[in-house]
Design a protein around this motif. Structure first.
Motif: not given
Length: 240
Positions: A107-129
Motif C-alpha cells: 500500500x505504501x508503494x502505491x500511496x507514495x506518488x500521491x503523498x509526494x504531490x505528483x499523482x491523483x490515481x496510482x495503478x499497481x502494475x504486475x509487469x514492471x519492476x
C-alpha cells in the motif's frame, strides 16, 4: 497535518476459508505518516461461510475498523465495488481482492506518488519492476497485455497493466464517476472514465503478484475477456 484515511474496499464472494488471511495482512500494514485504515467489505451473496468468517474476525479484532455490507442477490465483483466505493469516507480509496494474489504490504508503494504531490490515481502494475510474480497462465498474460494495449489506444494512456486489481484513487475522483459494470468489466470502465477527468494525474508503480489457479479459487474466465473488449470499446468510443 490532520490524520488522513485510506479506505480499503474488499469485494468478497465465497472467500470464507481464506478471507481472514488477507484481513490479517491488512491489519499488519503500518501506513506512512498520519494515515489510518478504514476497511469496507462487501459480501456479494456468497454461498459459503464468508459472512460468518467476516463477522467472527470483526468481533475478534475491534482495533481494525471494518464496515461490513452484503448483497442479498449475487451481482458480481463490479457491483460489490460500486457499493464499497460509495460507502468509503477516507481521503484515498484502494481496491483489494479478498484472495491472496495482491500484497497489502505494498500500500505504501502505491500511496507514495500521491503523498509526494505528483499523482491523483496510482495503478499497481504486475509487469514492471523487480517484485516477485508467480508463474502461471501464458495466455492470460498475453490477454492482459492485449487488453491494456487496446485500452491505451483509446484512452491515450501508456499503462502496462490496465487489468490490475490494485488501483488507488483520491476519493473525490473515484466517487465522481458513474460506474455501471457489475462484473469484471469494472477495470476497463473505470480506466476509461478516470482518463477523461480533467487534469487527472495517473501514475504506475511496480507490485508483486501471487496468482491463484482455478483449483485455488480463481474466478475470471475467457467470457470476461470478451466482456472487457466490449467495455473498452463501449466506454471509450461511445463514452457512456
Amino acid at each position: 497535518m490532520s490524520t488522513q484515511t485510506l479506505s480499503i474496499v474488499i469485494p468478497a464472494y465465497n472467500e470464507g476459508p481464506t478471507i481472514h488471511h488477507i484481513l490479517n495482512k491488512v491489519k499488519a500494514v503500518v501506513l506512512k505518516g498520519d494515515i489510518r485504515k478504514e476497511v469496507i467489505i462487501v459480501n456479494d451473496c456468497s454461498k459459503d461461510n464468508t459472512e460468518e468468517a467476516i463477522l467472527t474476525y470483526k468481533a475478534a479484532n475491534p482495533d481494525l475498523p471494518i464496515s461490513y455490507y452484503k448483497h442479498e442477490v449475487n451481482q458480481g465483483k463490479g457491483a460489490a465495488l460500486h457499493t464499497g466505493i460509495k460507502k468509503a469516507t477516507g481521503d484515498y480509496v484502494i481496491i483489494q481482492d479478498a484472495d491472496l494474489e495482491y500484497d497489502p504490504n505494498e500500500y505504501n508503494i502505491l500511496l507514495q506518488p500521491i503523498l509526494d504531490g505528483f499523482a491523483d490515481v496510482v495503478f499497481g502494475t504486475r509487469f514492471m519492476g523487480g517484485n516477485p510474480h508467480r508463474i502461471l497462465f501464458f495466455w492470460h498474460s498475453i490477454g492482459n497485455r492485449w487488453l491494456t494495449t487496446l485500452s491505451n489506444m483509446l484512452t491515450n494512456l501508456n499503462l502496462t497493466d490496465m487489468e490490475t486489481c490494485y488501483k488507488l484513487f483520491k476519493r473525490e475522483f473515484i466517487q465522481s464517476l458513474e460506474l455501471n459494470e457489475k462484473r469484471f468489466g469494472f477495470e476497463p470502465e473505470v480506466t476509461a472514465k478516470i482518463s477523461r477527468v480533467p487534469k487527472i494525474r495517473i501514475y504506475e508503480v511496480g507490485i508483486s503478484y501471487y496468482g491463484r489457479t482455478y483449483e485455488e479459487g480463481k474466478k475470471i474466465g475467457w467470457k470476461d475477456g470478451f466482456r472487457a473488449i466490449w467495455c473498452i470499446l463501449k466506454y471509450n468510443l461511445w463514452k457512456k
